[in-house]
Design a protein around this motif. Structure first.
Motif, PDB file in Angstrom:
ATOM      1  N   PHE A 158      32.477  36.241  44.594  1.00 32.27           N
ATOM      2  CA  PHE A 158      33.601  35.510  44.010  1.00 32.27           C
ATOM      3  C   PHE A 158      33.357  34.006  44.101  1.00 32.27           C
ATOM      4  O   PHE A 158      33.577  33.271  43.141  1.00 32.27           O
ATOM      5  N   ARG A 159      32.895  33.556  45.256  1.00 35.33           N
ATOM      6  CA  ARG A 159      32.623  32.123  45.417  1.00 35.33           C
ATOM      7  C   ARG A 159      31.501  31.664  44.487  1.00 35.33           C
ATOM      8  O   ARG A 159      31.570  30.581  43.911  1.00 35.33           O
ATOM      9  N   ALA A 160      30.479  32.491  44.323  1.00 32.03           N
ATOM     10  CA  ALA A 160      29.362  32.129  43.455  1.00 32.03           C
ATOM     11  C   ALA A 160      29.799  32.043  41.998  1.00 32.03           C
ATOM     12  O   ALA A 160      29.247  31.256  41.221  1.00 32.03           O
ATOM     13  N   THR A 161      30.808  32.825  41.621  1.00 40.44           N
ATOM     14  CA  THR A 161      31.249  32.876  40.235  1.00 40.44           C
ATOM     15  C   THR A 161      32.392  31.916  39.929  1.00 40.44           C
ATOM     16  O   THR A 161      32.404  31.262  38.891  1.00 40.44           O
ATOM     17  N   PRO A 180      45.892  43.050  50.626  1.00 36.21           N
ATOM     18  CA  PRO A 180      44.924  42.416  51.530  1.00 36.21           C
ATOM     19  C   PRO A 180      43.544  42.359  50.879  1.00 36.21           C
ATOM     20  O   PRO A 180      43.123  43.291  50.192  1.00 36.21           O
ATOM     21  N   ILE A 181      42.852  41.268  51.097  1.00 35.25           N
ATOM     22  CA  ILE A 181      41.571  41.054  50.419  1.00 35.25           C
ATOM     23  C   ILE A 181      40.560  42.138  50.779  1.00 35.25           C
ATOM     24  O   ILE A 181      39.737  42.532  49.949  1.00 35.25           O
ATOM     25  N   PRO A 196      36.407  30.686  47.541  1.00 32.75           N
ATOM     26  CA  PRO A 196      36.580  32.051  48.050  1.00 32.75           C
ATOM     27  C   PRO A 196      37.894  32.667  47.578  1.00 32.75           C
ATOM     28  O   PRO A 196      38.801  31.953  47.133  1.00 32.75           O
ATOM     29  N   PRO A 197      38.020  33.994  47.672  1.00 36.90           N
ATOM     30  CA  PRO A 197      39.231  34.679  47.184  1.00 36.90           C
ATOM     31  C   PRO A 197      40.534  34.143  47.775  1.00 36.90           C
ATOM     32  O   PRO A 197      41.524  33.976  47.046  1.00 36.90           O
ATOM     33  N   ALA A 198      40.563  33.891  49.071  1.00 35.43           N
ATOM     34  CA  ALA A 198      41.806  33.418  49.699  1.00 35.43           C
ATOM     35  C   ALA A 198      42.248  32.074  49.120  1.00 35.43           C
ATOM     36  O   ALA A 198      43.439  31.861  48.853  1.00 35.43           O
ATOM     37  N   ALA A 199      41.293  31.171  48.902  1.00 37.27           N
ATOM     38  CA  ALA A 199      41.623  29.864  48.332  1.00 37.27           C
ATOM     39  C   ALA A 199      42.095  30.011  46.888  1.00 37.27           C
ATOM     40  O   ALA A 199      43.002  29.284  46.445  1.00 37.27           O
ATOM     41  N   TYR A 200      41.500  30.945  46.161  1.00 42.92           N
ATOM     42  CA  TYR A 200      41.925  31.180  44.778  1.00 42.92           C
ATOM     43  C   TYR A 200      43.357  31.709  44.751  1.00 42.92           C
ATOM     44  O   TYR A 200      44.165  31.288  43.913  1.00 42.92           O
ATOM     45  N   ARG A 201      43.687  32.617  45.659  1.00 44.86           N
ATOM     46  CA  ARG A 201      45.056  33.159  45.719  1.00 44.86           C
ATOM     47  C   ARG A 201      46.056  32.033  46.014  1.00 44.86           C
ATOM     48  O   ARG A 201      47.104  31.944  45.358  1.00 44.86           O
ATOM     49  N   ALA A 240      39.394  41.276  40.183  1.00 47.22           N
ATOM     50  CA  ALA A 240      39.756  40.692  41.482  1.00 47.22           C
ATOM     51  C   ALA A 240      40.658  39.478  41.295  1.00 47.22           C
ATOM     52  O   ALA A 240      41.632  39.289  42.032  1.00 47.22           O
ATOM     53  N   ALA A 241      40.336  38.624  40.304  1.00 51.13           N
ATOM     54  CA  ALA A 241      41.128  37.419  40.066  1.00 51.13           C
ATOM     55  C   ALA A 241      42.569  37.771  39.680  1.00 51.13           C
ATOM     56  O   ALA A 241      43.522  37.129  40.129  1.00 51.13           O
ATOM     57  N   VAL A 242      42.727  38.805  38.863  1.00 49.14           N
ATOM     58  CA  VAL A 242      44.076  39.237  38.460  1.00 49.14           C
ATOM     59  C   VAL A 242      44.852  39.744  39.669  1.00 49.14           C
ATOM     60  O   VAL A 242      46.025  39.397  39.868  1.00 49.14           O
ATOM     61  N   LEU A 243      44.208  40.566  40.490  1.00 51.94           N
ATOM     62  CA  LEU A 243      44.887  41.101  41.673  1.00 51.94           C
ATOM     63  C   LEU A 243      45.236  40.001  42.668  1.00 51.94           C
ATOM     64  O   LEU A 243      46.306  40.018  43.291  1.00 51.94           O
ATOM     65  N   LEU A 244      44.354  39.033  42.817  1.00 57.57           N
ATOM     66  CA  LEU A 244      44.629  37.921  43.731  1.00 57.57           C
ATOM     67  C   LEU A 244      45.811  37.100  43.253  1.00 57.57           C
ATOM     68  O   LEU A 244      46.616  36.612  44.056  1.00 57.57           O
ATOM     69  N   ALA A 245      45.929  36.939  41.949  1.00 56.11           N
ATOM     70  CA  ALA A 245      46.989  36.101  41.391  1.00 56.11           C
ATOM     71  C   ALA A 245      48.328  36.806  41.294  1.00 56.11           C
ATOM     72  O   ALA A 245      49.376  36.155  41.291  1.00 56.11           O
TER      73      ALA A 245
END
Length: 278
Positions: A259-262, A239-240, A266-271, A229-234
């Motif tokens: 994602f937030r727990a790890t 769309p999430i 959240p994913p959007a903020a990481y992107r 997920a992190a690779v795809l977000l970056a």
């Protein structure tokens, strides 16, 4: 402990009680894997023995914080993780001085929970370092108390989950399982089915996964999914909601929670964060 015994004498039977005193050290259990002799520990007057031990463990990040969340001890591995040449530069500073606000805020919230008496044990974390690189760690945090029982800070250790040595997975017979998990993050990846791939029982597979990857089978699945997920977000604009399905989550909410727990955000903020790093 009192034991009743019987003796025969004078043609009759007489009972007597024997008091047996067992001299054993006072033992305290810490979790399920560690026991200490509290009387011996009380005799130790080496206040910096922990720091000296952690100084020679390059794959373990160690720090102590006070009640104001300022670093009061840290090892060189921690300094190198955040791009510092000397660990002394951490002393008196806070996470906000070294980490991006989106991450330091999460660290502060986690520290507040620890200071309130909670703890974190072997929590899987994906950490983005100052240079933009990412690393996986198993984190444990506990509160520190003074002699009156008041919480005055916290201690934190994180084990660097580096890739195993070449051939380790093959020797343990789980290479096919690891490859299957990495290549099929969108599949259910149930423990029983994964064990069948390795021709092991689920318990045997779990034991071997821990030996090679230092993670349970379930933790390895979670790590692989979040990593994907992190690779795809970056690197993509998928769309999430669609990204969640491709990583094996039933919906966006499930991905966001995990994602937030790890990762801490959240994913959007990481992107957004990764876009700013480009």
């Amino acid at each position: 402990m009192t034991v009743s015994t019987a003796s025969r004498g004078g043609g009759g039977q007489k009972s007597r009680n024997c008091e047996l005193i067992l001299a054993t050290p006072r033992t305290e259990w810490l979790g399920s894997d560690v026991a200490i002799d509290t009387e011996f520990i009380a005799r130790i007057d080496s206040p910096r023995f922990c720091e000296r031990l952690f100084a020679v463990l390059p794959d373990v990040v160690f720090c102590l914080k006070d009640s104001d969340f300022r670093y009061r001890a840290a090892n060189q591995a921690f300094a190198e993780r955040i791009g510092l040449k000397n660990a002394s530069r951490l002393i008196g500073k806070t996470a906000e001085d070294f980490f991006d606000p989106v991450f330091s805020q999460n660290y502060r919230e986690q520290d507040l929970r620890i200071m309130a008496g909670g703890d974190v044990t072997d929590e899987l974390e994906l950490v983005t370092n100052r240079d933009g690189s990412a690393g996986w760690y198993l984190a444990t945090k506990i509160p520190l108390h003074d002699s009156s029982g008041t919480v005055i800070g916290l201690a934190s250790v994180s084990r660097d989950l580096r890739e195993p040595r070449e051939g380790d997975a093959e020797l343990a017979g789980i290479a096919k399982v690891a490859d299957h998990i990495r290549e099929n993050p969108d599949q259910p990846l149930r423990g029983g089915e994964l064990a069948e791939i390795a021709k092991l029982t689920p318990t045997q597979l779990d034991r071997r996964m821990r030996r090679v990857f230092h993670l349970s089978t379930a933790q390895f699945v979670r790590k692989s999914r979040i990593e994907h997920a992190a690779v795809l977000l970056a690197t993509t604009t998928i769309p999430i909601v669609e990204l969640a399905l491709s990583c094996g989550y039933g919906d966006q909410t499930a991905l966001t929670r995990q994602f937030r727990a790890t990762v801490g955000i959240p994913p959007a903020a990481y992107r957004d964060h990764m876009r700013k790093q480009r």
